[in-house]
Design a protein around this motif. Sequence first.
Motif, PDB file in Angstrom:
ATOM      1  N   LYS A 180       2.631   4.976  15.618  1.00 36.19           N
ATOM      2  CA  LYS A 180       2.742   3.999  14.539  1.00 36.19           C
ATOM      3  C   LYS A 180       1.367   3.465  14.152  1.00 36.19           C
ATOM      4  CE  LYS A 180       4.958  -0.305  13.104  1.00 36.19           C
ATOM      5  NZ  LYS A 180       3.703  -0.811  12.518  1.00 36.19           N
ATOM      6  N   ALA A 181       0.521   3.214  15.161  1.00 35.10           N
ATOM      7  CA  ALA A 181      -0.824   2.700  14.878  1.00 35.10           C
ATOM      8  C   ALA A 181      -1.631   3.708  14.067  1.00 35.10           C
ATOM      9  CB  ALA A 181      -1.543   2.377  16.184  1.00 35.10           C
ATOM     10  N   CYS A 182      -1.512   4.981  14.411  1.00 36.82           N
ATOM     11  CA  CYS A 182      -2.225   6.029  13.671  1.00 36.82           C
ATOM     12  C   CYS A 182      -1.718   6.111  12.239  1.00 36.82           C
ATOM     13  CB  CYS A 182      -2.046   7.381  14.359  1.00 36.82           C
ATOM     14  SG  CYS A 182      -2.910   7.513  15.946  1.00 36.82           S
ATOM     15  N   SER A 183      -0.397   6.042  12.086  1.00 42.38           N
ATOM     16  CA  SER A 183       0.208   6.105  10.768  1.00 42.38           C
ATOM     17  C   SER A 183      -0.246   4.939   9.898  1.00 42.38           C
ATOM     18  CB  SER A 183       1.733   6.096  10.901  1.00 42.38           C
ATOM     19  OG  SER A 183       2.350   6.091   9.642  1.00 42.38           O
ATOM     20  N   ASP A 184      -0.209   3.729  10.454  1.00 38.35           N
ATOM     21  CA  ASP A 184      -0.627   2.542   9.707  1.00 38.35           C
ATOM     22  C   ASP A 184      -2.105   2.598   9.344  1.00 38.35           C
ATOM     23  OD1 ASP A 184       1.929   1.639   9.990  1.00 38.35           O
ATOM     24  OD2 ASP A 184       1.483   0.083  11.462  1.00 38.35           O
ATOM     25  N   THR A 185      -2.924   3.108  10.259  1.00 42.99           N
ATOM     26  CA  THR A 185      -4.363   3.229  10.000  1.00 42.99           C
ATOM     27  C   THR A 185      -4.628   4.167   8.837  1.00 42.99           C
ATOM     28  OG1 THR A 185      -4.927   2.819  12.313  1.00 42.99           O
ATOM     29  CG2 THR A 185      -6.586   3.922  10.966  1.00 42.99           C
ATOM     30  N   ILE A 186      -3.959   5.310   8.836  1.00 41.20           N
ATOM     31  CA  ILE A 186      -4.184   6.302   7.780  1.00 41.20           C
ATOM     32  C   ILE A 186      -3.737   5.775   6.426  1.00 41.20           C
ATOM     33  CG2 ILE A 186      -3.469   8.567   6.922  1.00 41.20           C
ATOM     34  CD1 ILE A 186      -3.415   9.488   9.870  1.00 41.20           C
ATOM     35  N   ILE A 187      -2.552   5.168   6.359  1.00 45.77           N
ATOM     36  CA  ILE A 187      -2.057   4.667   5.078  1.00 45.77           C
ATOM     37  C   ILE A 187      -2.939   3.544   4.550  1.00 45.77           C
ATOM     38  CG2 ILE A 187      -0.471   2.833   5.856  1.00 45.77           C
ATOM     39  CD1 ILE A 187       0.380   5.483   3.234  1.00 45.77           C
ATOM     40  N   SER A 188      -3.532   2.776   5.456  1.00 44.64           N
ATOM     41  CA  SER A 188      -4.398   1.673   5.041  1.00 44.64           C
ATOM     42  C   SER A 188      -5.723   2.151   4.462  1.00 44.64           C
ATOM     43  CB  SER A 188      -4.674   0.744   6.233  1.00 44.64           C
ATOM     44  OG  SER A 188      -3.480   0.168   6.718  1.00 44.64           O
ATOM     45  N   LEU A 189      -6.160   3.330   4.880  1.00 44.92           N
ATOM     46  CA  LEU A 189      -7.454   3.852   4.431  1.00 44.92           C
ATOM     47  C   LEU A 189      -7.370   4.742   3.195  1.00 44.92           C
ATOM     48  CD1 LEU A 189      -9.000   4.792   7.885  1.00 44.92           C
ATOM     49  CD2 LEU A 189      -9.782   2.973   6.382  1.00 44.92           C
ATOM     50  N   LEU A 190      -6.192   5.295   2.935  1.00 44.02           N
ATOM     51  CA  LEU A 190      -6.085   6.311   1.902  1.00 44.02           C
ATOM     52  C   LEU A 190      -6.464   5.826   0.507  1.00 44.02           C
ATOM     53  CD1 LEU A 190      -2.947   8.430   2.825  1.00 44.02           C
ATOM     54  CD2 LEU A 190      -5.347   8.921   3.193  1.00 44.02           C
ATOM     55  N   HIS A 191      -6.231   4.562   0.203  1.00 48.51           N
ATOM     56  CA  HIS A 191      -6.526   4.070  -1.134  1.00 48.51           C
ATOM     57  C   HIS A 191      -7.994   4.225  -1.501  1.00 48.51           C
ATOM     58  CE1 HIS A 191      -2.557   2.301  -0.708  1.00 48.51           C
ATOM     59  NE2 HIS A 191      -2.571   2.059  -2.005  1.00 48.51           N
ATOM     60  N   ARG A 192      -8.863   4.132  -0.512  1.00 43.65           N
ATOM     61  CA  ARG A 192     -10.300   4.219  -0.788  1.00 43.65           C
ATOM     62  C   ARG A 192     -10.836   5.634  -0.632  1.00 43.65           C
ATOM     63  NH1 ARG A 192     -13.640   2.219   2.438  1.00 43.65           N
ATOM     64  NH2 ARG A 192     -12.324   1.702   4.212  1.00 43.65           N
ATOM     65  N   HIS A 193     -10.074   6.505  -0.009  1.00 36.87           N
ATOM     66  CA  HIS A 193     -10.639   7.804   0.359  1.00 36.87           C
ATOM     67  C   HIS A 193      -9.960   9.004  -0.279  1.00 36.87           C
ATOM     68  CE1 HIS A 193     -13.319   6.260   3.552  1.00 36.87           C
ATOM     69  NE2 HIS A 193     -12.417   5.315   3.650  1.00 36.87           N
ATOM     70  N   LEU A 194      -8.949   8.779  -1.106  1.00 43.45           N
ATOM     71  CA  LEU A 194      -8.291   9.896  -1.768  1.00 43.45           C
ATOM     72  C   LEU A 194      -8.977  10.215  -3.083  1.00 43.45           C
ATOM     73  CD1 LEU A 194      -4.445   9.332  -1.356  1.00 43.45           C
ATOM     74  CD2 LEU A 194      -5.871  11.020  -0.239  1.00 43.45           C
ATOM     75  N   ILE A 195      -9.093  11.505  -3.378  1.00 40.30           N
ATOM     76  CA  ILE A 195      -9.631  11.972  -4.639  1.00 40.30           C
ATOM     77  C   ILE A 195      -8.483  12.628  -5.397  1.00 40.30           C
ATOM     78  CG2 ILE A 195     -11.318  13.490  -5.755  1.00 40.30           C
ATOM     79  CD1 ILE A 195     -12.851  13.365  -3.024  1.00 40.30           C
ATOM     80  N   ASP A 196      -8.070  12.024  -6.491  1.00 40.45           N
ATOM     81  CA  ASP A 196      -6.920  12.505  -7.244  1.00 40.45           C
ATOM     82  C   ASP A 196      -7.274  13.783  -7.991  1.00 40.45           C
ATOM     83  OD1 ASP A 196      -4.692  12.908  -8.765  1.00 40.45           O
ATOM     84  OD2 ASP A 196      -4.531  10.849  -9.482  1.00 40.45           O
ATOM     85  N   GLU A 197      -6.557  14.875  -7.721  1.00 41.57           N
ATOM     86  CA  GLU A 197      -6.845  16.143  -8.373  1.00 41.57           C
ATOM     87  C   GLU A 197      -6.330  16.183  -9.801  1.00 41.57           C
ATOM     88  OE1 GLU A 197      -5.558  19.433  -6.095  1.00 41.57           O
ATOM     89  OE2 GLU A 197      -7.171  19.197  -4.656  1.00 41.57           O
ATOM     90  N   ARG A 210       0.824  -1.206   0.000  1.00 39.24           N
ATOM     91  CA  ARG A 210       0.000   0.000   0.000  1.00 39.24           C
ATOM     92  C   ARG A 210       0.861   1.261   0.000  1.00 39.24           C
ATOM     93  NH1 ARG A 210      -5.222  -1.428   3.893  1.00 39.24           N
ATOM     94  NH2 ARG A 210      -5.785  -3.330   2.790  1.00 39.24           N
ATOM     95  N   VAL A 211       1.942   1.233   0.758  1.00 44.99           N
ATOM     96  CA  VAL A 211       2.861   2.374   0.771  1.00 44.99           C
ATOM     97  C   VAL A 211       3.478   2.565  -0.607  1.00 44.99           C
ATOM     98  CG1 VAL A 211       5.054   3.244   1.670  1.00 44.99           C
ATOM     99  CG2 VAL A 211       3.379   2.252   3.233  1.00 44.99           C
ATOM    100  N   ASN A 212       3.952   1.484  -1.203  1.00 41.52           N
ATOM    101  CA  ASN A 212       4.606   1.574  -2.506  1.00 41.52           C
ATOM    102  C   ASN A 212       3.648   2.058  -3.588  1.00 41.52           C
ATOM    103  OD1 ASN A 212       7.039   0.688  -1.444  1.00 41.52           O
ATOM    104  ND2 ASN A 212       6.594  -1.469  -1.845  1.00 41.52           N
ATOM    105  N   ASP A 213       2.395   1.613  -3.527  1.00 39.00           N
ATOM    106  CA  ASP A 213       1.399   2.058  -4.506  1.00 39.00           C
ATOM    107  C   ASP A 213       1.137   3.554  -4.388  1.00 39.00           C
ATOM    108  OD1 ASP A 213       1.091  -0.463  -5.499  1.00 39.00           O
ATOM    109  OD2 ASP A 213      -0.748  -0.917  -4.395  1.00 39.00           O
ATOM    110  N   LEU A 214       1.059   4.035  -3.165  1.00 37.68           N
ATOM    111  CA  LEU A 214       0.727   5.435  -2.930  1.00 37.68           C
ATOM    112  C   LEU A 214       1.844   6.367  -3.363  1.00 37.68           C
ATOM    113  CD1 LEU A 214      -1.319   7.460  -1.795  1.00 37.68           C
ATOM    114  CD2 LEU A 214      -0.237   7.172   0.437  1.00 37.68           C
ATOM    115  N   PHE A 215       3.109   5.926  -3.189  1.00 33.56           N
ATOM    116  CA  PHE A 215       4.241   6.811  -3.450  1.00 33.56           C
ATOM    117  C   PHE A 215       4.913   6.556  -4.798  1.00 33.56           C
ATOM    118  CE2 PHE A 215       3.830   7.021   1.172  1.00 33.56           C
ATOM    119  CZ  PHE A 215       3.905   8.393   1.366  1.00 33.56           C
ATOM    120  N   VAL A 216       4.153   6.051  -5.759  1.00 32.61           N
ATOM    121  CA  VAL A 216       4.686   5.870  -7.107  1.00 32.61           C
ATOM    122  C   VAL A 216       5.089   7.216  -7.698  1.00 32.61           C
ATOM    123  CG1 VAL A 216       4.066   5.245  -9.478  1.00 32.61           C
ATOM    124  CG2 VAL A 216       3.464   3.729  -7.590  1.00 32.61           C
TER     125      VAL A 216
END
Length: 259
Positions: free
Chosen positions: A127-144, A88-94
């Motif tokens: 760390k728990a907060c960081s992992d939670t946010i990165i795990s959710l971003l794929h479904r909740h980000l709107i690409d500008e 998930r991290v690697n996908d987000l930071f392409v």
Amino acid sequence: MQMNWILPTQIIMLPEEKDLHSHQYHQLVIGLKGQAEFEINDKSSIIYAGKVGVIPANYQHAFSSLFQAEVLVLNFPQFFGSNELANRVNDLFVDSGYYQLDAQIQNLIQLLVCEIQASRDDSLLNKACSDTIISLLHRHLIDENTDKIIKRLNVEVIDNFIAQNIGRKITIAQLSSTVFLGESQFYAIFKQELGITPHKYIVEKRLKFAKTLLETGQFTVGEIAQQTGFANQSAFSHAFMKHIGHSPSKHRQIHFIRN
């Protein structure tokens, strides 16, 4: 070999001075309050509450506060072991980019921020907060940068409010309240989505209505100035000349000649 999660989750106030730099880890910057100007590999944008900047490792970036900017910063290593979080991290930071969070995750992040502020030295919680946010971003980000961008402003509601109050003073606070946003956030989103400031937009609406009244021939220039919310006839004539290119009287004359 798996590299551990690095650097604590941070909540920081951004400085007004711009500092161009890069680092060997990925970084997410999520706007919490105010406004900040961001530049990531020559891509510029304004960060405000609910806006996200994605900064891959080694990308040049800079930011400066425009208006009391507070951000949540999350850092991630370039390399993990073979696990789901790493994917998930690697996908987000392409690539770098700017995104908008939907309302659901914005509310969740506000709750997480409260927990982080209450326990700043709790690395496990960070760390728990960081992992939670990165795990959710794929479904909740709107690409500008795609056609899927969702406009955050209901322009029809804004236009209706302006039309109903065209003869009165209209403030940014009033307009922002019609779409349930804070003033600074509303101003930034408005300018980004409509390409002009709210003040200029209101003036254009007033002048559009004034042109209609002038073309009917039923009112004097002074009466039209009052009905369209200008302080006086002089202010109306000045704005009309500046935006339309000729005086109100000339506009009426042109209309009558054409008809």
